[in-house]
Scaffold this motif. Structure first.
Motif, mmCIF file in Angstrom:
data_model
loop_
_atom_site.group_PDB
_atom_site.id
_atom_site.type_symbol
_atom_site.label_atom_id
_atom_site.label_comp_id
_atom_site.label_asym_id
_atom_site.label_seq_id
_atom_site.Cartn_x
_atom_site.Cartn_y
_atom_site.Cartn_z
ATOM 1 N N ASP A 69 -105.837 -88.836 -7.161
ATOM 2 C CA ASP A 69 -106.506 -87.896 -8.080
ATOM 3 C C ASP A 69 -106.025 -86.466 -7.871
ATOM 4 O OD1 ASP A 69 -107.956 -89.977 -9.122
ATOM 5 O OD2 ASP A 69 -109.736 -89.615 -7.873
ATOM 6 N N ALA A 70 -105.716 -86.115 -6.592
ATOM 7 C CA ALA A 70 -105.342 -84.736 -6.283
ATOM 8 C C ALA A 70 -103.840 -84.494 -6.408
ATOM 9 C CB ALA A 70 -105.796 -84.390 -4.857
ATOM 10 N N GLY A 71 -103.069 -85.537 -6.633
ATOM 11 C CA GLY A 71 -101.615 -85.376 -6.715
ATOM 12 C C GLY A 71 -101.000 -85.064 -5.366
ATOM 13 N N THR A 72 -101.582 -85.601 -4.290
ATOM 14 C CA THR A 72 -101.091 -85.349 -2.933
ATOM 15 C C THR A 72 -100.793 -86.670 -2.234
ATOM 16 O OG1 THR A 72 -103.323 -85.374 -1.993
ATOM 17 C CG2 THR A 72 -102.448 -83.226 -2.738
ATOM 18 N N VAL A 73 -100.222 -86.563 -1.041
ATOM 19 C CA VAL A 73 -100.024 -87.713 -0.146
ATOM 20 C C VAL A 73 -100.295 -87.233 1.268
ATOM 21 C CG1 VAL A 73 -98.328 -88.889 -1.602
ATOM 22 C CG2 VAL A 73 -97.561 -87.254 0.130
ATOM 23 N N VAL A 74 -100.645 -88.170 2.119
ATOM 24 C CA VAL A 74 -100.797 -87.896 3.549
ATOM 25 C C VAL A 74 -99.556 -88.405 4.261
ATOM 26 C CG1 VAL A 74 -102.106 -88.420 5.650
ATOM 27 C CG2 VAL A 74 -103.308 -88.004 3.484
ATOM 28 N N VAL A 75 -98.962 -87.557 5.073
ATOM 29 C CA VAL A 75 -97.814 -87.972 5.892
ATOM 30 C C VAL A 75 -98.264 -88.003 7.346
ATOM 31 C CG1 VAL A 75 -95.454 -87.481 6.616
ATOM 32 C CG2 VAL A 75 -96.183 -86.951 4.272
ATOM 33 N N ARG A 76 -98.242 -89.193 7.939
ATOM 34 C CA ARG A 76 -98.706 -89.360 9.314
ATOM 35 C C ARG A 76 -97.544 -89.784 10.207
ATOM 36 N NH1 ARG A 76 -103.658 -93.325 10.425
ATOM 37 N NH2 ARG A 76 -104.683 -91.635 9.262
ATOM 38 N N PRO A 77 -97.202 -88.992 11.239
ATOM 39 C CA PRO A 77 -96.179 -89.440 12.189
ATOM 40 C C PRO A 77 -96.673 -90.667 12.948
ATOM 41 C CG PRO A 77 -96.571 -87.075 12.375
ATOM 42 C CD PRO A 77 -97.671 -87.636 11.529
ATOM 43 N N LEU A 78 -95.797 -91.645 13.109
ATOM 44 C CA LEU A 78 -96.166 -92.871 13.812
ATOM 45 C C LEU A 78 -95.609 -92.921 15.225
ATOM 46 C CD1 LEU A 78 -95.599 -95.498 10.968
ATOM 47 C CD2 LEU A 78 -97.762 -94.472 11.714
ATOM 48 N N ARG A 79 -94.692 -92.021 15.542
ATOM 49 C CA ARG A 79 -94.065 -92.041 16.866
ATOM 50 C C ARG A 79 -94.143 -90.648 17.464
ATOM 51 N NH1 ARG A 79 -94.237 -97.417 16.840
ATOM 52 N NH2 ARG A 79 -93.728 -98.028 14.720
ATOM 53 N N ALA A 80 -94.446 -90.595 18.751
ATOM 54 C CA ALA A 80 -94.562 -89.303 19.404
ATOM 55 C C ALA A 80 -93.204 -88.682 19.659
ATOM 56 C CB ALA A 80 -95.316 -89.457 20.730
ATOM 57 N N GLU A 81 -92.181 -89.521 19.823
ATOM 58 C CA GLU A 81 -90.864 -88.983 20.158
ATOM 59 C C GLU A 81 -89.815 -89.806 19.441
ATOM 60 O OE1 GLU A 81 -88.104 -88.339 24.131
ATOM 61 O OE2 GLU A 81 -90.280 -88.526 24.310
ATOM 62 N N ARG A 82 -88.896 -89.140 18.765
ATOM 63 C CA ARG A 82 -87.854 -89.834 18.033
ATOM 64 C C ARG A 82 -86.500 -89.298 18.449
ATOM 65 N NH1 ARG A 82 -86.718 -89.230 13.245
ATOM 66 N NH2 ARG A 82 -87.374 -87.079 13.068
#
Length: 437
Positions: free
Chosen positions: A388-401
């Motif tokens: 509805d807000a035209g957004t997305v959530v971006v969540r890091p899945l790894r602490a170190e890459r």
């Protein structure tokens, strides 16, 4: 209670599943990088050849007499699944007559009906190189060095190089006569199997690993005593060349090739972590006569073949060359029906960003488990509020890459990083491109 499937792989055959299949592909990619950097081009041969192509290998070898998968096809042609690739490459050379020296590499499956065991299957893969049309001891050195470089590129360090020479054809013939006389004089001490081998080819007796044969083999004449001046000079140049490149080797007088067209240099790579009876990772040598036997002109040749399975076992033993990390960078979690995930993954893939998603409109919890299993660096989450807000959530899945030398993602810590951001949907691609660099 588990049910046994009605259909399974045949004995000595098996399925290669991911992630191991990615490791196989990477194995060939590394070999291609090493050999193509030295001017070798890939040759791709058919799995099926006329039976006569492989019969030219010689009737003294079990590959021809016992192990080939051969049959008469619907056109009445007697054909065989290839048990090795050198003969196929030589057949291709005779058929197409490329300019020499013809430098080629290959990779693919071969088939031999033999007893399966660890590192040995009835369908097995090899990589290898052949050069046709040049008789130069420094070419022998280049060939051997490329195999050595490949093992180093995989990370292997416990590899031993064995080296020998069979000399000129006349040297070899005199040596075979001396071996015949030596073993004939001691027949009662030979194993029954070696007595049978002796009638076919005395050189093959030297390959025996049976304890009963060891004393006689140790006391047998040495090929070096029969070298002509030219053969001795060729072998000396090969040794000097390897020394100049800093490649260690051991001269092993029992290292022979039992086929009539082999001459001069022979060599074998052995894995130091493998059992001695099955420790050969591959080998090769210089050969003459094979091209002529297939109808071509007199043409010198040299090459090697390396076994994929045993080499990967050696890699496991040394803890090197693991299966590549997953190439999925982003996992899209969509709880609004799935259309958003379809669009986002397509847009990411178009940019060259690896992206995956869940299906069947699963719950948020189930989709996040899938995201964790995927090895992705980020989850992109779209729920009803975000839609509805035209957004997305971006969540890091790894602490170190970090990234491996080949560019694949390496995850060094599976701890969840709780930091996540909500961004406009229109900024997602640019955000991830920057985050993944």
């Amino acid at each position: 209670m588990s049910l046994v499937p009605e259909f399974q792989t045949s004995p000595g055959m098996r399925d290669i599943l991911p992630p191991e299949s990615a490791r196989w592909r990477r194995f060939v990619e590394v070999f291609a990088q090493v050999t193509e950097g030295a001017g070798y081009g890939q040759v791709i041969s058919p799995l099926l050849e006329d039976l006569g192509v492989f019969q030219r290998i010689g009737d003294a070898t079990d590959v021809v007499t016992k192990e080939m998968y051969d049959f008469v096809d619907k056109g009445g042609r007697h054909i065989a699944l290839r048990p090795e690739l050198t003969a196929s490459v030589c057949r291709a050379f005779v058929q197409h007559r490329p300019a020499t020296p013809w430098k080629v590499w290959y990779a693919g499956s071969q088939f031999r009906y033999e007893k399966p065991q660890r590192g040995r299957y009835r369908q097995f893969d090899q990589v290898g190189i052949e050069v046709l049309g040049a008789d130069d001891p420094y070419l022998d050195v280049e060939i051997i060095a490329l195999g050595w470089e490949f093992f180093r590129a995989l990370g292997l360090r416990q590899v031993t190089l064995l080296l020998n020479s069979l000399g000129e054809p006349a040297d070899r013939a005199a040596y075979v006569q001396a071996l015949q006389a030596h073993f004939d004089a001691n027949l009662d001490a030979l194993s029954e199997e070696s007595r049978v081998t002796l009638q076919k080819n005395p050189l093959r007796v030297l390959d025996s690993k049976r304890p009963q044969d060891a004393p006689l083999i140790a006391a047998a004449p040495k090929i070096a005593d029969f070298y002509s001046d030219a053969a001795a000079a060729h072998f000396a140049a090969v040794q000097a060349g390897l020394g100049a490149l800093g490649i260690p080797f051991t001269v092993e007088s029992k290292l022979v090739r039992g086929l009539d067209y082999y001459r001069h240099t022979t060599f074998e790579y052995q894995g130091g972590t493998l059992e001695s009876a099955q420790n050969a990772l591959g080998g090769g040598g210089r050969y003459d006569g094979l091209v002529e036997s297939l109808g071509g002109p007199s043409t010198p040749g040299i090459g090697f073949a390396l076994g994929l399975d045993r080499t990967l076992i050696a890699c496991d033993d040394e803890g090197v060359f693991p299966a590549p990390a997953a190439k999925v960078d982003v996992f899209v979690v969509d709880t609004t029906g799935g259309l958003q995930a379809l669009q986002i993954t397509a847009a990411l893939r178009e940019l060259g960003i690896g992206a995956d998603r869940a299906f069947e409109n699963r719950s948020m919890k189930s989709q996040m488990k899938g995201a964790d299993r995927s090895g992705a660096s980020f989850a992109v989450i779209v729920g009803s509020n975000e839609l509805d807000a035209g957004t997305v959530v971006v969540r890091p899945l790894r602490a170190e890459r970090s990234h491996n030398a080949d560019g694949t993602l390496r995850i060094t810590d599976d701890t969840r990083d709780s930091t996540q951001v909500t961004i406009p949907r229109t900024d997602l691609l640019q955000y991830l491109q920057k985050a993944l660099t």
